[in-house]
Design an enzyme around this catalytic site. Structure first.
Site, mmCIF file in Angstrom:
data_model
loop_
_atom_site.group_PDB
_atom_site.id
_atom_site.type_symbol
_atom_site.label_atom_id
_atom_site.label_comp_id
_atom_site.label_asym_id
_atom_site.label_seq_id
_atom_site.Cartn_x
_atom_site.Cartn_y
_atom_site.Cartn_z
ATOM 1 N N ASP A 91 -9.880 7.636 4.013
ATOM 2 C CA ASP A 91 -9.277 6.953 2.871
ATOM 3 C C ASP A 91 -10.016 5.650 2.569
ATOM 4 O O ASP A 91 -9.394 4.608 2.352
ATOM 5 C CB ASP A 91 -7.788 6.698 3.147
ATOM 6 N N LYS A 115 2.350 -5.339 8.437
ATOM 7 C CA LYS A 115 2.602 -4.161 7.588
ATOM 8 C C LYS A 115 3.927 -3.554 8.011
ATOM 9 O O LYS A 115 4.125 -3.228 9.176
ATOM 10 C CB LYS A 115 1.478 -3.139 7.749
ATOM 11 N N GLY A 149 0.849 -1.195 0.000
ATOM 12 C CA GLY A 149 0.000 0.000 0.000
ATOM 13 C C GLY A 149 0.876 1.234 0.000
ATOM 14 O O GLY A 149 2.102 1.148 -0.168
ATOM 15 N N PRO A 167 5.142 -2.434 2.267
ATOM 16 C CA PRO A 167 4.680 -3.787 1.949
ATOM 17 C C PRO A 167 3.996 -4.476 3.130
ATOM 18 O O PRO A 167 4.232 -4.127 4.281
ATOM 19 C CB PRO A 167 5.977 -4.516 1.592
#
Ligand code: AMP
Length: 618
Positions: A429, A332, A313, A317
């Site tokens: 988002d 993440k 994203g 990674p």
């Protein structure tokens, strides 16, 4: 059968396992009864304690939820000057059952005779799981099955050795966050911990005739007393058990166990009981997720190998990992070049610790060590929604009932953020790649790095740093930096239209309208909304539901925030037949980003689906 003590002869009746199936000489697993005034059954492996049942709480043993007075086994504790033992009988005498000690991990098995198959069937085994290992989390620790790591310190306590604790070596246990002063009024108090297996009773005391209030006072008077509880939980609870010094071997017993009141410094009890009204920043920053050790995460992800990579994203990674006791996780890894700085990372950590909803991805912990910043999530086997939605072959796997469930799940998750969680959260988002799917295709909203928390009555905020993803951004946010729950509703509307059409808003470019919203608007105005529905859905879709979704989508993307519905009415409209208002002109000109803003930002402005930020010219 008696398990306990012949006090006159000084004999101990206990069970010993055979060495192995063929050798009846004594193995090293034994099971006996502790002779205290709050007795419990214990198992040993040699001289090391292996397991304990927890004391009898009037209904069952505190640590064995299946043993209750309404099961087929009647337990009796006999205590007189000659004998002290636990025994049991079967309520249904026609059944045949036996208890066996084995030289295996499941040391104690209860077997029931199956008349039909003429075989013995295992009806229960102890220990049952990881948290049944005796005192696995050390003093003042609590073991929680399903949490990673399984051990945490009780609220108000911290690891005695933080270094060992992060390496999952928990036996040193936890200590008070703050020292407490015995019996100084206003300086120490008690906190209630519910659904727990109460601590080891070796250093405890019981009086069956006291009330809970008397029990509290009894504990209060004794400076060595660390906790108290009802000794019998039947009928709302009665009797008193109090504990002295370290509290050992506590575990969470979901839907079972009992309330335990633990002594803490008053400031700690205030923090914990004050969570309901928590709205000031410094308290929020105290809120922590379990900390993972870098070495164990590196090991779990095969040293962040490419083979384990699940996706990438805007912030770095994401890798699949497997923790030592088999739990799958997603890690993440904030890349050094990531735009998510320490501030956004802490923001995500703090919000995730607080938010719990079936349609929000669960964060299990984090790691900040050396130069690494890692977030550890529950693993979502089907990755993200965009993987299915915008791929012609994968898209076929999403039939209409699944899509409708996904739409409803996202709506409920967003409603929780906006209205039902203790914090009012604006996600900022929401997009297809931030909706993850579990193995049953249930949707969970992820990625709270950009989310903002608002005070109780606050419904919007303003920023000079516009962050989010083009194609999903509401006009008032993209142009003026004003974000609100209604800018999230706009993003939800775009997502809804994408799910129905199977097409990306950002990349959609039919001849005369420059995005998917405009296309949906035009087809609806021309009375041809059916043409908007994904052709790969063929006959699987429910026309009424699909048309209603397009209508709700268009209501959500209306130009003026006040015209857009809130998520509560979206959730109701999705499941009801109520009449919907006519949508006004949507904001489909959104792609016309003003020139001066384009020049003030970097080349990533022309990007597709990656979260981006731009500085407004104010
Ligand atoms: P993000 O940085 O959160 O946008 O994640 C990037 C990608 O990694 C997502 O689009 C998913 O494909 C994958 N991913 C993220 N979190 C998880 C998770 N918890 N389980 C499985 N895959 C994930």
């Amino acid at each position: 059968m008696k398990l306990g003590w012949d006090l006159k002869k000084g004999l101990n009746w206990f069970l010993t396992a055979w060495k192995n199936w063929d050798d009846p000489s004594p193995g090293d697993f034994t099971r006996s009864t502790l002779h205290t005034n709050n007795p419990e059954e214990v198992m040993w492996k040699g001289t090391t304690q292996y397991y304990r049942s927890g004391p009898w709480d009037g209904i069952g043993f505190s640590g064995i939820p299946s043993v209750s007075s309404d099961s087929n086994t009647n337990y009796t504790i006999v205590s007189n000057k000659d004998e002290f033992y636990i025994t049991y009988s079967l309520i249904d005498k026609s059944l045949i059952s036996r208890v066996v000690m084995n030289q295996t991990r499941y040391a104690r098995q209860r077997l029931a005779w199956n008349i039909d198959s003429q075989t013995w069937r295992v009806s229960s085994e102890l220990p049952t799981d990881f948290c049944d290992q005796y005192n696995i989390c050390g003093a003042f620790g609590i073991c929680v099955i399903g949490q990673a790591p399984a051990c945490k310190c009780l609220d108000g306590f911290k690891p005695k050795s933080p270094r060992n604790w992060t390496q999952m070596s928990w036996n040193q246990g936890c200590v008070h966050n703050q020292t407490w002063s015995c019996r100084k009024k206003g300086r120490d108090g008690f906190n209630k911990f519910s659904n727990v297996k109460v601590p080891d009773t070796r250093r405890s005391w019981v009086n069956a005739n006291m009330t809970l209030d008397e029990c509290k006072n009894k504990c209060w008077e004794n400076c060595s007393c660390t906790a108290y509880a009802n000794s019998d939980i039947k009928g709302g609870g009665s009797g008193c058990a109090i504990w002295f010094s370290d509290l050992l071997d506590i575990r969470l017993m979901p839907n079972a166990g009992q309330d335990l009141y633990i002594r803490l410094a008053m400031s700690e009890t205030e923090i914990i009981t004050g969570i309901e009204g928590k709205n000031n920043k410094s308290q929020q920053e105290d809120f922590e997720l379990p900390l993972f050790d870098l070495a164990s995460i590196a090991h779990a992800t095969n040293n962040f190998s490419n083979d384990n990579k699940l996706g990438e994203g805007g912030f770095g990674p994401v890798y699949k990992g497997i923790l030592p006791y088999g739990q799958e996780v997603a890690v993440k890894r904030l890349s050094e070049t990531s735009r998510q700085g320490l501030k956004e990372f802490k923001n995500e950590v703090m919000l995730c610790a607080e938010l719990q909803h079936r349609n929000l991805v669960k964060v299990l912990g984090c790691c900040i060590q050396d130069d690494e910043k890692l977030l550890i999530y529950e693993y979502m086997a089907n990755k993200s929604l965009d993987v299915f939605l915008f791929d012609s072959s994968q898209g076929k796997l999403l039939d209409w009932p699944k899509r409708f469930c996904i739409i409803n799940g996202i709506a409920r998750g967003l409603l929780y953020l906006h209205q039902d969680s203790r914090l009012r959260i604006i996600h900022r988002d929401l997009k297809a790649s931030n909706v993850l799917l579990d193995n049953e295709m249930n949707p969970k909203i992820s990625d709270f790095g950009l989310a903002r928390m608002c005070g109780g009555d606050q419904i919007e905020g303003k920023t000079s740093r516009v962050v989010g993803t083009y194609g999903y951004m509401a006009p008032e946010y993209a142009f003026d930096g004003i974000f609100s729950i209604k800018s999230d509703v706009f993003s939800f509307g775009v997502l809804l239209l994408e799910i129905v059409s199977g097409k990306k808003n950002r990349l959609f470019s039919p001849n005369d309208y420059n995005n998917l919203i405009g296309h949906a608007w035009r087809l609806s105005k021309e009375g041809k909304p059916m043409q908007f529905i994904d052709t790969s859905l063929k006959d699987s879709y429910n026309l009424h539901e699909a048309l209603r979704c397009i209508h709700i989508g268009l209501l959500c993307v209306q130009h003026h925030p006040n015209d857009r519905p809130n998520m509560a009415s979206v959730v109701v409209s999705l499941s009801n037949e109520n009449a919907l208002p006519l949508p006004k002109n949507p904001s489909y000109q959104l792609n016309d980003i003003p020139t001066e803003r384009e020049s003030s930002s970097n080349t990533s402005l022309s990007v597709n689906d990656v979260t981006t930020s731009m500085l407004s010219g104010r």
